[in-house]
Design a protein around this motif. Structure first.
Motif, PDB file in Angstrom:
ATOM      1  N   LEU A  58      50.543  35.065  35.409  1.00 25.33           N
ATOM      2  CA  LEU A  58      50.199  36.176  36.288  1.00 25.33           C
ATOM      3  C   LEU A  58      50.206  35.796  37.766  1.00 25.33           C
ATOM      4  O   LEU A  58      50.795  36.503  38.583  1.00 25.33           O
ATOM      5  CB  LEU A  58      48.840  36.761  35.892  1.00 25.33           C
ATOM      6  CG  LEU A  58      48.381  37.985  36.675  1.00 25.33           C
ATOM      7  CD1 LEU A  58      49.407  39.105  36.599  1.00 25.33           C
ATOM      8  CD2 LEU A  58      47.033  38.447  36.160  1.00 25.33           C
ATOM      9  N   PHE A  62      52.923  37.556  40.198  1.00 28.40           N
ATOM     10  CA  PHE A  62      52.412  38.502  41.178  1.00 28.40           C
ATOM     11  C   PHE A  62      52.762  38.064  42.604  1.00 28.40           C
ATOM     12  O   PHE A  62      53.259  38.855  43.399  1.00 28.40           O
ATOM     13  CB  PHE A  62      50.894  38.675  41.037  1.00 28.40           C
ATOM     14  CG  PHE A  62      50.330  39.565  42.090  1.00 28.40           C
ATOM     15  CD1 PHE A  62      50.423  40.936  41.971  1.00 28.40           C
ATOM     16  CD2 PHE A  62      49.739  39.028  43.226  1.00 28.40           C
ATOM     17  CE1 PHE A  62      49.932  41.767  42.969  1.00 28.40           C
ATOM     18  CE2 PHE A  62      49.244  39.845  44.221  1.00 28.40           C
ATOM     19  CZ  PHE A  62      49.346  41.220  44.095  1.00 28.40           C
ATOM     20  N   LYS A  65      56.506  38.496  43.343  1.00 30.29           N
ATOM     21  CA  LYS A  65      56.879  39.910  43.478  1.00 30.29           C
ATOM     22  C   LYS A  65      56.392  40.472  44.811  1.00 30.29           C
ATOM     23  O   LYS A  65      57.101  41.244  45.459  1.00 30.29           O
ATOM     24  CB  LYS A  65      56.305  40.704  42.303  1.00 30.29           C
ATOM     25  CG  LYS A  65      56.687  42.146  42.297  1.00 30.29           C
ATOM     26  CD  LYS A  65      58.149  42.327  41.956  1.00 30.29           C
ATOM     27  CE  LYS A  65      58.454  43.807  41.835  1.00 30.29           C
ATOM     28  NZ  LYS A  65      59.800  44.068  41.409  1.00 30.29           N
ATOM     29  N   ILE A  92      43.396  37.424  42.156  1.00 25.78           N
ATOM     30  CA  ILE A  92      43.371  38.326  41.014  1.00 25.78           C
ATOM     31  C   ILE A  92      41.947  38.271  40.477  1.00 25.78           C
ATOM     32  O   ILE A  92      41.469  37.208  40.089  1.00 25.78           O
ATOM     33  CB  ILE A  92      44.406  37.902  39.962  1.00 25.78           C
ATOM     34  CG1 ILE A  92      45.806  37.955  40.581  1.00 25.78           C
ATOM     35  CG2 ILE A  92      44.303  38.786  38.716  1.00 25.78           C
ATOM     36  CD1 ILE A  92      46.855  37.149  39.854  1.00 25.78           C
ATOM     37  N   ILE A 159      52.427  44.843  37.735  1.00 25.25           N
ATOM     38  CA  ILE A 159      52.704  44.080  38.959  1.00 25.25           C
ATOM     39  C   ILE A 159      53.521  44.923  39.932  1.00 25.25           C
ATOM     40  O   ILE A 159      53.263  44.918  41.141  1.00 25.25           O
ATOM     41  CB  ILE A 159      53.390  42.739  38.628  1.00 25.25           C
ATOM     42  CG1 ILE A 159      52.391  41.802  37.951  1.00 25.25           C
ATOM     43  CG2 ILE A 159      53.969  42.098  39.884  1.00 25.25           C
ATOM     44  CD1 ILE A 159      53.011  40.533  37.380  1.00 25.25           C
ATOM     45  N   THR A 163      52.054  45.729  43.675  1.00 29.49           N
ATOM     46  CA  THR A 163      52.772  45.297  44.879  1.00 29.49           C
ATOM     47  C   THR A 163      53.211  46.496  45.707  1.00 29.49           C
ATOM     48  O   THR A 163      53.206  46.431  46.939  1.00 29.49           O
ATOM     49  CB  THR A 163      53.969  44.390  44.534  1.00 29.49           C
ATOM     50  OG1 THR A 163      54.838  45.056  43.617  1.00 29.49           O
ATOM     51  CG2 THR A 163      53.499  43.074  43.944  1.00 29.49           C
TER      52      THR A 163
END
Length: 174
Positions: A58, A62, A65, A92, A159, A163
């Motif tokens: 993750l 993340f 991206k 996160i 995600i 974003t």
């Protein structure tokens, strides 16, 4: 003759409307609309995963991206420099599965994966645009699947949503 004149007037009105629309849209762009043209660099730090549930992919997925969306949609250059014009970091903070769509027999019809990210945005050129806030996004999946079975498909969509929310908050003041 009057019918022909009316038709010509309508055609001219439509052509004028289309021309006006095209000229206005060529003057305005959504991507990067509140990012000043003199701002050149952005530093996006790695977002560590502090959520109780740990998905090892993750954090890098993340972060990559988020960097990609700014790299592809703005003229800003990504940098690791401490003197960048814009700086984004965070973590996160949530990765939670819940039951939704409870049916009459009290069995979940669907499950939901929700991811929450805390973002600190520092605009070093205009401090009034800086913020510290959380963003959340979710996707539902069938209750006959485990989280591990559905996770890879869900992560990409969540995600993307996160974003996009962050990009909108930074680049468009949303």
């Amino acid at each position: 003759m009057i019918l022909q004149l009316g038709l010509k007037t309508k055609i001219l009105a439509i052509a004028f409307s289309i021309g006006a629309f095209l000229s206005l849209t060529s003057c305005y762009t959504l991507s990067g609309s509140s990012i000043h043209p003199t701002w050149e660099t952005i530093n996006i730090a790695v977002f560590p995963n502090y959520a109780p549930y740990q998905n090892p992919n993750l954090s890098p997925e993340f972060t990559n991206k988020l960097q990609d969306i700014f790299n592809n949609r703005t003229k800003l250059s990504l940098t690791n420099s401490d003197d960048s014009d814009l700086y984004i970091d965070g973590e996160i903070t949530g990765y939670q599965q819940t039951s939704v769509a409870i049916q009459a027999n009290e069995i979940a019809g669907k499950n939901r994966l929700t991811i929450t990210v805390r973002v600190r945005y520092e605009n070093r050129k205009d401090e009034t645009k800086s913020f510290d806030k959380s963003f959340s996004a979710y996707e539902d999946f069938e209750s006959n699947q485990t989280l591990q079975q559905a996770e890879s498909a869900l992560l990409e969509s969540i995600i993307d949503q996160l974003t996009q929310q962050i990009f909108n908050a930074v680049a468009m003041d949303w």
